[in-house]
Design a protein around this motif. Structure first.
Motif, PDB file in Angstrom:
ATOM      1  N   ALA A  98       1.133  -1.520   0.139  1.00 47.27           N
ATOM      2  CA  ALA A  98      -0.187  -0.117  -0.347  1.00 47.27           C
ATOM      3  C   ALA A  98       0.757   1.711   0.210  1.00 47.27           C
ATOM      4  O   ALA A  98       1.547   0.514   0.323  1.00 47.27           O
ATOM      5  N   LEU A  99       0.512   2.135  -0.633  1.00 44.52           N
ATOM      6  CA  LEU A  99       1.120   3.509  -0.372  1.00 44.52           C
ATOM      7  C   LEU A  99       0.750   4.442   0.238  1.00 44.52           C
ATOM      8  O   LEU A  99      -0.799   4.618   0.227  1.00 44.52           O
ATOM      9  N   ALA A 100       0.835   4.966   1.145  1.00 45.99           N
ATOM     10  CA  ALA A 100       0.795   6.095   1.804  1.00 45.99           C
ATOM     11  C   ALA A 100       1.420   7.800   1.793  1.00 45.99           C
ATOM     12  O   ALA A 100       2.628   7.666   1.596  1.00 45.99           O
ATOM     13  N   ARG A 101       0.902   8.874   2.100  1.00 45.93           N
ATOM     14  CA  ARG A 101       0.930   9.644   1.861  1.00 45.93           C
ATOM     15  C   ARG A 101       0.743  10.708   3.381  1.00 45.93           C
ATOM     16  O   ARG A 101      -0.835  10.689   3.224  1.00 45.93           O
ATOM     17  N   LEU A 102       2.332  11.522   3.747  1.00 43.99           N
ATOM     18  CA  LEU A 102       2.085  11.805   5.410  1.00 43.99           C
ATOM     19  C   LEU A 102       3.309  13.416   5.136  1.00 43.99           C
ATOM     20  O   LEU A 102       4.475  12.583   4.847  1.00 43.99           O
ATOM     21  N   ALA A 158      -2.143  -7.493   4.691  1.00 37.50           N
ATOM     22  CA  ALA A 158      -3.055  -7.278   4.829  1.00 37.50           C
ATOM     23  C   ALA A 158      -3.489  -5.963   4.321  1.00 37.50           C
ATOM     24  O   ALA A 158      -4.448  -5.104   5.554  1.00 37.50           O
ATOM     25  N   PRO A 159      -3.359  -5.214   3.280  1.00 36.39           N
ATOM     26  CA  PRO A 159      -3.337  -4.058   3.454  1.00 36.39           C
ATOM     27  C   PRO A 159      -4.823  -3.628   2.719  1.00 36.39           C
ATOM     28  O   PRO A 159      -5.117  -2.236   3.705  1.00 36.39           O
ATOM     29  N   ASP A 160      -5.089  -4.776   2.628  1.00 36.86           N
ATOM     30  CA  ASP A 160      -6.868  -3.707   2.541  1.00 36.86           C
ATOM     31  C   ASP A 160      -7.444  -3.754   3.826  1.00 36.86           C
ATOM     32  O   ASP A 160      -8.156  -2.297   3.967  1.00 36.86           O
ATOM     33  N   ARG A 161      -7.025  -4.163   4.794  1.00 30.18           N
ATOM     34  CA  ARG A 161      -7.512  -3.925   6.360  1.00 30.18           C
ATOM     35  C   ARG A 161      -7.501  -2.623   6.380  1.00 30.18           C
ATOM     36  O   ARG A 161      -8.162  -1.532   7.077  1.00 30.18           O
ATOM     37  N   PHE A 162      -5.648  -1.889   6.492  1.00 32.72           N
ATOM     38  CA  PHE A 162      -5.446  -0.926   6.883  1.00 32.72           C
ATOM     39  C   PHE A 162      -5.835   0.197   5.148  1.00 32.72           C
ATOM     40  O   PHE A 162      -6.591   1.272   6.588  1.00 32.72           O
ATOM     41  N   LEU A 163      -6.244  -0.295   4.333  1.00 33.37           N
ATOM     42  CA  LEU A 163      -7.093   0.837   3.268  1.00 33.37           C
ATOM     43  C   LEU A 163      -8.373   1.246   3.891  1.00 33.37           C
ATOM     44  O   LEU A 163      -8.966   2.592   3.908  1.00 33.37           O
ATOM     45  N   ASP A 164      -8.837   0.098   4.444  1.00 32.15           N
ATOM     46  CA  ASP A 164     -10.712   0.378   4.805  1.00 32.15           C
ATOM     47  C   ASP A 164     -10.296   1.217   6.052  1.00 32.15           C
ATOM     48  O   ASP A 164     -10.833   2.519   6.570  1.00 32.15           O
ATOM     49  N   ALA A 165      -9.707   0.959   6.867  1.00 33.10           N
ATOM     50  CA  ALA A 165      -9.152   1.828   8.278  1.00 33.10           C
ATOM     51  C   ALA A 165      -9.358   3.248   8.321  1.00 33.10           C
ATOM     52  O   ALA A 165      -9.749   4.264   8.594  1.00 33.10           O
ATOM     53  N   VAL A 166      -7.751   2.959   7.093  1.00 35.44           N
ATOM     54  CA  VAL A 166      -8.379   5.062   6.827  1.00 35.44           C
ATOM     55  C   VAL A 166      -9.646   5.572   6.089  1.00 35.44           C
ATOM     56  O   VAL A 166      -9.739   6.744   6.501  1.00 35.44           O
TER      57      VAL A 166
END
Length: 95
Positions: free
Chosen positions: A64-68, A79-87
């Protein structure tokens, strides 16, 4: 201290093709996303409303890619999908 809404350990965190940690941690707690080293030192942290995340089209399934704070990070999660769903749930308007 509140329970984390999302917590992933053993995360490989990279920035600009440079590995920052191979066993880091991603934590979402109290409306903030924090990237931590394996020793618990904060790499970067930002309010969830200011964070952009997505799954790259042509990359491994566990990435997954994130911009902070203007910095782009590549996260290799189990499990990147759980991370994406949480954000994305944090970005959704509350009713």
């Amino acid at each position: 201290m509140a329970e984390p809404e999302f917590n992933a350990t053993g995360v490989h965190i990279e920035r600009s093709l440079r590995s920052l940690t191979r066993a880091g941690q991603v934590v979402i707690r109290d409306g903030r996303l924090a990237l931590l080293t394996s020793y618990g030192k904060v790499i970067d942290s930002a309010p969830l409303r200011a964070v952009q995340v997505h799954k790259p089209l042509f990359a491994a399934r566990d990435r997954a890619l994130a911009r902070l704070n203007g910095n782009r990070y590549s996260l290799t999660l189990g499990a990147p999908d759980r991370f994406l769903d949480a954000v994305q749930a944090a970005h959704a308007p509350r009713t």
